[in-house]
Design a protein around this motif. Sequence first.
Motif, PDB file in Angstrom:
ATOM      1  N   LEU A   1      20.023 -14.274 -47.794  1.00 50.49           N
ATOM      2  CA  LEU A   1      19.192 -15.029 -47.154  1.00 50.49           C
ATOM      3  C   LEU A   1      18.539 -15.201 -46.647  1.00 50.49           C
ATOM      4  O   LEU A   1      18.602 -15.592 -45.528  1.00 50.49           O
ATOM      5  N   ASP A   2      16.948 -15.450 -46.768  1.00 52.82           N
ATOM      6  CA  ASP A   2      15.726 -15.143 -45.834  1.00 52.82           C
ATOM      7  C   ASP A   2      14.691 -16.808 -46.129  1.00 52.82           C
ATOM      8  O   ASP A   2      14.572 -16.951 -47.630  1.00 52.82           O
ATOM      9  N   ASP A   3      14.431 -17.467 -45.055  1.00 51.29           N
ATOM     10  CA  ASP A   3      14.058 -18.467 -45.032  1.00 51.29           C
ATOM     11  C   ASP A   3      13.562 -19.064 -44.507  1.00 51.29           C
ATOM     12  O   ASP A   3      13.702 -18.614 -42.912  1.00 51.29           O
ATOM     13  N   TYR A   4      13.058 -20.265 -44.605  1.00 46.25           N
ATOM     14  CA  TYR A   4      12.494 -21.236 -42.954  1.00 46.25           C
ATOM     15  C   TYR A   4      13.051 -22.068 -42.465  1.00 46.25           C
ATOM     16  O   TYR A   4      13.338 -23.233 -43.021  1.00 46.25           O
TER      17      TYR A   4
ATOM     18  N   CYS B   1      14.901 -21.129 -50.849  1.00 48.56           N
ATOM     19  CA  CYS B   1      15.854 -22.059 -50.700  1.00 48.56           C
ATOM     20  C   CYS B   1      14.295 -23.404 -50.480  1.00 48.56           C
ATOM     21  O   CYS B   1      14.825 -24.357 -50.974  1.00 48.56           O
ATOM     22  N   ASN B   2      13.553 -23.087 -49.659  1.00 48.63           N
ATOM     23  CA  ASN B   2      12.769 -24.085 -49.365  1.00 48.63           C
ATOM     24  C   ASN B   2      11.993 -24.042 -50.295  1.00 48.63           C
ATOM     25  O   ASN B   2      11.136 -25.500 -50.243  1.00 48.63           O
TER      26      ASN B   2
ATOM     27  N   HIS C   1      14.673 -14.204 -51.073  1.00 49.06           N
ATOM     28  CA  HIS C   1      13.681 -14.023 -50.215  1.00 49.06           C
ATOM     29  C   HIS C   1      13.101 -15.809 -50.271  1.00 49.06           C
ATOM     30  O   HIS C   1      11.763 -15.243 -51.494  1.00 49.06           O
ATOM     31  N   GLY C   2      12.767 -16.532 -48.859  1.00 55.18           N
ATOM     32  CA  GLY C   2      11.904 -17.646 -48.998  1.00 55.18           C
ATOM     33  C   GLY C   2      12.006 -18.251 -50.591  1.00 55.18           C
ATOM     34  O   GLY C   2      11.173 -18.942 -51.441  1.00 55.18           O
TER      35      GLY C   2
ATOM     36  N   MET D   1      11.276 -17.941 -39.655  1.00 57.03           N
ATOM     37  CA  MET D   1      11.776 -18.091 -40.392  1.00 57.03           C
ATOM     38  C   MET D   1      13.561 -16.907 -40.204  1.00 57.03           C
ATOM     39  O   MET D   1      13.048 -15.982 -39.377  1.00 57.03           O
TER      40      MET D   1
ATOM     41  N   SER E   1      17.448 -14.464 -41.434  1.00 52.98           N
ATOM     42  CA  SER E   1      17.617 -13.945 -42.640  1.00 52.98           C
ATOM     43  C   SER E   1      19.396 -13.936 -42.206  1.00 52.98           C
ATOM     44  O   SER E   1      19.490 -13.467 -41.462  1.00 52.98           O
TER      45      SER E   1
END
Length: 233
Positions: free
Chosen positions: A110-113, A83-84, A80-81, A219, A221
């Motif tokens: 994968l949770d990302d922006y 990869c950024n 969660h957050g 954001m 997922s």
Amino acid sequence: MADRPVAGRVCLEAGAGVGNTTAGLLAAGAKRVYAVTDDAAHARTVRERCGAAADRLVVVRADLRETPLQTDSVDLVTAHGLCNVLAPAELESVAAELTRVASPGAHLVLDDYAPLPDAAAVRELFAVENAAAELADGRPALSFYPARFLRRLFAGHGWAFEREETLLDPVPWTASHLSAHAAAARDAAARLPSELGGPLAKRADDLEAAIGSESVGRMYSLALTLSEGSEPA
């Protein structure tokens, strides 16, 4: 994680942060959760927050590019957050390591922006933070990857795409978020010669004050599963 099987599973929170996902996995009945972080303060926070479930929690201080976890030992991986905050070369190594520890048929969330719109005010603050970090450390502080990029990256390691959801749209970048990013820019700038670091630190301060807060961007997922018989890349 509502559509992922958690109860009775061995889980890994990759990049534990303050333990939000770890707490959620434990509450959902995970058999064991490995909370992996290379940050001492985050490790301490996770232990304190989730101490009631200490028999099912293992906090691991490690670089996610090379963890002490056994091969094929994890049923569900969450990031969660994460990869950024990974530069592209680091992201590739982390993807390989997450694949190594995942068992065949494992799930990955994968949770990302997503990349910010050109007109976003916070984009300039993040650019200043990146400039200071690249000059000080030789790597950017932040990298915003499109969902399709992460899908293709993990597909190259044997992960099959299952679904994409929007978590936030727009993303609320609060005053406390911007303060933290301005502080990160100042910290990196402080490691530079004053003629370089001084203007970057001032620009970060000016942007923090001018922006205040902003709701912009998305954001997302992603959920994937590791193909049966996949070999680590």
